[in-house]
Design a protein around this motif. Structure first.
Motif, PDB file in Angstrom:
ATOM      1  N   GLN A  44      -2.598 -70.844  44.750  1.00 58.30           N
ATOM      2  CA  GLN A  44      -1.401 -70.869  45.586  1.00 58.30           C
ATOM      3  C   GLN A  44      -1.442 -69.692  46.563  1.00 58.30           C
ATOM      4  N   PHE A  45      -1.253 -70.014  47.813  1.00 62.50           N
ATOM      5  CA  PHE A  45      -1.273 -68.991  48.852  1.00 62.50           C
ATOM      6  C   PHE A  45      -0.041 -68.103  48.751  1.00 62.50           C
ATOM      7  N   LEU A  46      -0.259 -66.794  48.815  1.00 59.58           N
ATOM      8  CA  LEU A  46       0.840 -65.855  48.767  1.00 59.58           C
ATOM      9  C   LEU A  46       1.161 -65.278  50.142  1.00 59.58           C
ATOM     10  N   ILE A  47       0.164 -64.659  50.778  1.00 60.03           N
ATOM     11  CA  ILE A  47       0.431 -63.952  52.019  1.00 60.03           C
ATOM     12  C   ILE A  47      -0.880 -63.676  52.749  1.00 60.03           C
ATOM     13  N   GLN A  48      -0.780 -63.545  54.082  1.00 58.36           N
ATOM     14  CA  GLN A  48      -1.936 -63.229  54.912  1.00 58.36           C
ATOM     15  C   GLN A  48      -1.620 -62.057  55.824  1.00 58.36           C
ATOM     16  N   TYR A  49      -2.596 -61.176  55.983  1.00 58.97           N
ATOM     17  CA  TYR A  49      -2.518 -60.104  56.961  1.00 58.97           C
ATOM     18  C   TYR A  49      -3.682 -60.226  57.931  1.00 58.97           C
ATOM     19  N   TYR A  50      -3.409 -59.903  59.175  1.00 64.91           N
ATOM     20  CA  TYR A  50      -4.451 -59.914  60.192  1.00 64.91           C
ATOM     21  C   TYR A  50      -4.381 -58.595  60.947  1.00 64.91           C
ATOM     22  N   ASN A  51      -5.443 -57.821  60.835  1.00 63.81           N
ATOM     23  CA  ASN A  51      -5.565 -56.553  61.556  1.00 63.81           C
ATOM     24  C   ASN A  51      -4.327 -55.671  61.369  1.00 63.81           C
ATOM     25  N   GLY A  52      -3.849 -55.633  60.133  1.00 61.43           N
ATOM     26  CA  GLY A  52      -2.747 -54.744  59.798  1.00 61.43           C
ATOM     27  C   GLY A  52      -1.367 -55.359  59.879  1.00 61.43           C
ATOM     28  N   GLU A  53      -1.275 -56.557  60.441  1.00 57.50           N
ATOM     29  CA  GLU A  53       0.039 -57.182  60.616  1.00 57.50           C
ATOM     30  C   GLU A  53       0.171 -58.404  59.710  1.00 57.50           C
ATOM     31  N   GLU A  54       1.367 -58.598  59.173  1.00 54.41           N
ATOM     32  CA  GLU A  54       1.595 -59.806  58.397  1.00 54.41           C
ATOM     33  C   GLU A  54       1.516 -61.020  59.307  1.00 54.41           C
ATOM     34  N   ARG A  55       0.715 -62.027  58.922  1.00 54.16           N
ATOM     35  CA  ARG A  55       0.513 -63.202  59.777  1.00 54.16           C
ATOM     36  C   ARG A  55       1.188 -64.446  59.214  1.00 54.16           C
ATOM     37  N   ALA A  56       1.124 -64.614  57.908  1.00 54.59           N
ATOM     38  CA  ALA A  56       1.715 -65.815  57.306  1.00 54.59           C
ATOM     39  C   ALA A  56       2.160 -65.498  55.888  1.00 54.59           C
ATOM     40  N   LYS A  57       3.200 -66.202  55.473  1.00 50.69           N
ATOM     41  CA  LYS A  57       3.750 -65.984  54.150  1.00 50.69           C
ATOM     42  C   LYS A  57       3.840 -67.320  53.425  1.00 50.69           C
ATOM     43  N   GLY A  58       3.480 -67.308  52.155  1.00 48.00           N
ATOM     44  CA  GLY A  58       3.579 -68.525  51.354  1.00 48.00           C
ATOM     45  C   GLY A  58       4.615 -68.346  50.281  1.00 48.00           C
ATOM     46  N   ASN A  59       4.285 -68.793  49.086  1.00 45.99           N
ATOM     47  CA  ASN A  59       5.236 -68.742  47.982  1.00 45.99           C
ATOM     48  C   ASN A  59       5.208 -67.387  47.291  1.00 45.99           C
ATOM     49  N   ILE A  60       5.486 -66.353  48.026  1.00 50.00           N
ATOM     50  CA  ILE A  60       5.426 -65.023  47.458  1.00 50.00           C
ATOM     51  C   ILE A  60       6.828 -64.588  47.042  1.00 50.00           C
ATOM     52  N   LEU A  61       6.935 -64.098  45.792  1.00 50.08           N
ATOM     53  CA  LEU A  61       8.217 -63.674  45.272  1.00 50.08           C
ATOM     54  C   LEU A  61       8.674 -62.392  45.974  1.00 50.08           C
ATOM     55  N   GLU A  62       9.990 -62.165  45.964  1.00 48.76           N
ATOM     56  CA  GLU A  62      10.511 -60.946  46.584  1.00 48.76           C
ATOM     57  C   GLU A  62      10.063 -59.700  45.840  1.00 48.76           C
ATOM     58  N   ARG A  63       9.724 -59.856  44.556  1.00 40.83           N
ATOM     59  CA  ARG A  63       9.240 -58.718  43.768  1.00 40.83           C
ATOM     60  C   ARG A  63       7.816 -58.315  44.152  1.00 40.83           C
ATOM     61  N   PHE A  64       7.171 -59.146  44.936  1.00 40.41           N
ATOM     62  CA  PHE A  64       5.790 -58.889  45.355  1.00 40.41           C
ATOM     63  C   PHE A  64       5.790 -58.441  46.812  1.00 40.41           C
ATOM     64  N   SER A  65       4.899 -57.541  47.143  1.00 39.28           N
ATOM     65  CA  SER A  65       4.726 -57.143  48.537  1.00 39.28           C
ATOM     66  C   SER A  65       3.263 -56.811  48.772  1.00 39.28           C
ATOM     67  N   ALA A  66       2.881 -56.795  50.020  1.00 34.39           N
ATOM     68  CA  ALA A  66       1.490 -56.480  50.342  1.00 34.39           C
ATOM     69  C   ALA A  66       1.441 -55.691  51.628  1.00 34.39           C
ATOM     70  N   GLN A  67       0.316 -55.078  51.883  1.00 35.83           N
ATOM     71  CA  GLN A  67       0.075 -54.427  53.155  1.00 35.83           C
ATOM     72  C   GLN A  67      -1.417 -54.365  53.417  1.00 35.83           C
TER      73      GLN A  67
END
Lengths: 113, 112
Positions: A44-67
């Motif tokens: 299951q896709f959670l999140i994508q970053y491209y060159n430091g910026e968030e590009r797309a978000k999937g089924n990611i819980l609010e308790r989860f974060s990325a950078q």
């Protein structure tokens, strides 16, 4: 060897805790993706970053974060962990972040007790 | 909402014969399709891909066929080898959406 590295390989922690998973993309890849694979589930896709910026978000819980950092490595932070967060977490990278092939790391197996 | 489906959870094939893995999709916006192979305790390994402008792509023993009208793709492995035993995932992405949508996987077992 895909060239994508992930640490740690295994992580065992308790409910309510916070953990950080780390991913280094292939050399030259600008885009990083995070996926979760729970028992008997597909990826299951959670999140994508491209060159430091968030590009797309999937089924990611609010308790989860990325950078994604300037050196292009990425971290996925999981907090207030619950038993149901136990899963394999995969990082993938691709060159451009558009429609191109994603190469996966070996994964981090998270066990929440 | 299962946009990518692999209806066969498992498949058993004799060594040397052809393995055919199938995948169906429902989203007509998908325009790029990939097959990954996964061993236990490892990440998915990219095998082969196909763009929606093609109907066939071949790489060594692996061939992917795309039937857009039926929204169906298949992976052919010939000849099958014991090292091909693994779980195979098909995945798809839509133009402008970078995420991959995965099927549930098919466990392929090659018998000697």
């Amino acid at each position: 060897d895909s060239g994508v590295t992930q640490t740690p390989k295994h992580l065992i922690t308790a409910t309510g805790q916070r953990v950080t998973l780390r991913c280094s993309p292939r050399s030259g890849d600008l885009s990083v993706y995070w996926y979760q694979q729970s028992l008997d589930q597909g990826l299951q896709f959670l999140i994508q970053y491209y060159n430091g910026e968030e590009r797309a978000k999937g089924n990611i819980l609010e308790r989860f974060s990325a950078q994604q950092f300037p050196d292009l490595h990425s971290e996925l932070n999981l907090s207030s962990l619950e038993l149901g967060d136990s899963a394999l977490y995969f990082c993938a990278s691709s060159v451009s972040g558009n429609t191109d092939t994603q190469y996966f790391g070996p994964g981090t197996r998270l066990t929440v007790l | 909402d299962q946009q990518v489906k692999q209806n066969s959870p498992s498949l058993s094939v004799q060594e040397g014969r052809i393995s055919i893995l199938n995948c169906d999709y429902t989203n007509s916006m998908f325009d790029y399709f990939l097959w990954y192979k996964k061993y236990p305790a490892e990440g998915p390994t990219f095998l082969i891909s196909i763009s929606s402008i093609k109907d066939k792509n071949e790489d060594g023993r692996f061939t992917v066929f795309l039937n857009k009208s039926a929204k169906h793709l298949s992976l052919h492995i010939v000849p099958s080898q014991p090292g091909d035993s693994a779980v195979y995932f098909c995945a798809a992405s839509a133009r402008g959406a970078q995420k991959l949508v995965f099927g549930q996987g098919t466990r392929l077992t090659i018998n000697p």
